[in-house]
Design a protein around this motif. Structure first.
Motif, PDB file in Angstrom:
ATOM      1  N   THR A   1      33.074  47.172  44.027  1.00 11.09           N
ATOM      2  CA  THR A   1      31.754  47.316  42.916  1.00 11.09           C
ATOM      3  C   THR A   1      31.031  48.404  43.109  1.00 11.09           C
ATOM      4  O   THR A   1      30.375  49.069  42.278  1.00 11.09           O
TER       5      THR A   1
ATOM      6  N   VAL B   1      34.931  45.318  33.919  1.00 10.44           N
ATOM      7  CA  VAL B   1      35.549  46.270  34.865  1.00 10.44           C
ATOM      8  C   VAL B   1      35.757  45.464  36.491  1.00 10.44           C
ATOM      9  O   VAL B   1      34.640  45.152  36.740  1.00 10.44           O
ATOM     10  N   CYS B   2      37.078  45.264  36.703  1.00  6.63           N
ATOM     11  CA  CYS B   2      37.226  44.549  37.832  1.00  6.63           C
ATOM     12  C   CYS B   2      37.650  45.745  39.014  1.00  6.63           C
ATOM     13  O   CYS B   2      38.181  46.819  38.501  1.00  6.63           O
ATOM     14  N   ALA B   3      36.916  45.501  40.082  1.00 10.34           N
ATOM     15  CA  ALA B   3      37.052  46.655  41.179  1.00 10.34           C
ATOM     16  C   ALA B   3      37.342  46.415  42.210  1.00 10.34           C
ATOM     17  O   ALA B   3      36.836  45.179  42.958  1.00 10.34           O
TER      18      ALA B   3
ATOM     19  N   LEU C   1      30.518  44.607  35.948  1.00  8.38           N
ATOM     20  CA  LEU C   1      31.587  44.625  37.078  1.00  8.38           C
ATOM     21  C   LEU C   1      31.670  43.193  37.765  1.00  8.38           C
ATOM     22  O   LEU C   1      30.919  42.533  37.934  1.00  8.38           O
TER      23      LEU C   1
ATOM     24  N   THR D   1      32.996  51.701  42.540  1.00 11.47           N
ATOM     25  CA  THR D   1      33.072  51.888  40.849  1.00 11.47           C
ATOM     26  C   THR D   1      31.738  51.978  40.335  1.00 11.47           C
ATOM     27  O   THR D   1      31.739  52.791  39.241  1.00 11.47           O
ATOM     28  N   GLY D   2      30.881  51.320  40.967  1.00  7.95           N
ATOM     29  CA  GLY D   2      29.262  51.292  40.120  1.00  7.95           C
ATOM     30  C   GLY D   2      28.934  52.664  40.192  1.00  7.95           C
ATOM     31  O   GLY D   2      28.096  53.224  39.144  1.00  7.95           O
TER      32      GLY D   2
END
Length: 287
Positions: free
Chosen positions: A39, A34-36, A55, A42-43
């Motif tokens: 991070t 998952v690119c964010a 991530l 999104t984490g």
């Protein structure tokens, strides 16, 4: 190269975690990575839904140099999901360039539907105009704000912008100056506990939020501004101003020695008024 890889653009809630879609959750669980944009943000989202996933940070400063690498991973067979901090990736965030890179490389991509603060604010504003123009983040400088508003003032559409709470009062001041006849909606903290939609003239809202800025806590939260489409009052004022300017121009053209027919053509071309109105102005100037 494997054909099983793909880039998945995954929308996330703009505030309320209950707005996370089942398809978005499924995409995050099935992704190899998952690119964010951030991070940490999104984490926390992944942890809330019990998803353990590798991530990788991909923010505005990094996406230009790393988009090609992400596309190569997709071409090699990996499923890469991309999330922005909130809402629909690609709408005023770096995800747009990632999608463009994937398209140019010809790799598989999928965009999932989801929350968008711009669309939510447009509906919440109460405008009855069936069209809206999304301008992204409102310019920071007053001169640029005036230019943008002037250029968009002729659109028969509501205007939607994102704005910082720290610049809200200043932005409302410029809107009140350039578009004084328009109704405006300040949509703050949409979908969150302290959601607020304040509607009124830009001048009224400026006073309201200027007073609040002086209170403890000030003005906080994510903000979307919705400026209503032009109404009858604004159209009437605009027509009067155009007629006055055209009349002055007619006098100038007559003084330059142009005939009534030539003056009429100039007025129609320069001001967009009807031929009859232009002719009347030309005749009046010639007397």
């Amino acid at each position: 190269m494997s054909t099983s890889g793909k880039l998945v653009i995954v929308p996330t809630p703009i505030g309320n975690l209950g707005d996370m879609t089942l398809r978005s959750l499924e995409a995050l669980r099935e992704a190899d990575v998952v690119c964010a944009e951030d991070t940490r943000v999104t984490g926390k989202l992944l942890a809330h839904f019990g998803i353990e996933k590798r991530l990788a940070r991909l923010d505005e400063a990094m996406i230009g140099s790393r988009a090609a690498g992400v596309v190569e991973r997709v071409a090699a067979g990996e499923v890469v999901a991309y999330c922005s901090d909130a809402g629909m990736p690609g709408v005023s965030d770096p995800g747009l360039r990632l999608v463009a890179a994937a398209r140019e490389a010809g790799v598989a991509g999928e965009v999932l539907p989801g929350a968008s603060a711009a669309a939510c604010a447009y509906v919440a504003s109460g405008t009855v105009c069936p069209r809206f123009y999304f301008g992204g983040f409102f310019p920071r400088k007053a001169t640029e704000q005036r230019t943008v508003l002037a250029e968009l003032s002729g659109l028969d559409a509501a205007l939607v912008f994102y704005e910082s709470p720290n610049r809200l009062v200043a932005a409302l001041s410029v809107i009140a100056e350039v578009l004084p006849w328009r109704e405006v909606a300040v949509c703050r903290e949409l979908t969150k506990l302290h959601e607020e939609v304040a509607r009124g003239s830009a001048a009224e809202l400026r006073e309201r939020f200027a007073a609040r800025a002086e209170e403890p806590g000030g003005v906080r939260g994510e903000i979307a501004l919705v400026i209503d489409a032009p109404g009858e009052t604004e159209a009437a004022v605009g027509a009067e101003e155009a007629a006055a300017s055209a009349a002055e121009r007619a006098v100038e053209l007559v003084a330059e020695g142009l005939r009534t027919k030539e003056v009429t053509k100039h007025l129609v071309a320069e001001f967009g008024i009807s031929r009859n109105d232009a002719y009347n102005l030309a005749m009046e100037a010639a007397r």
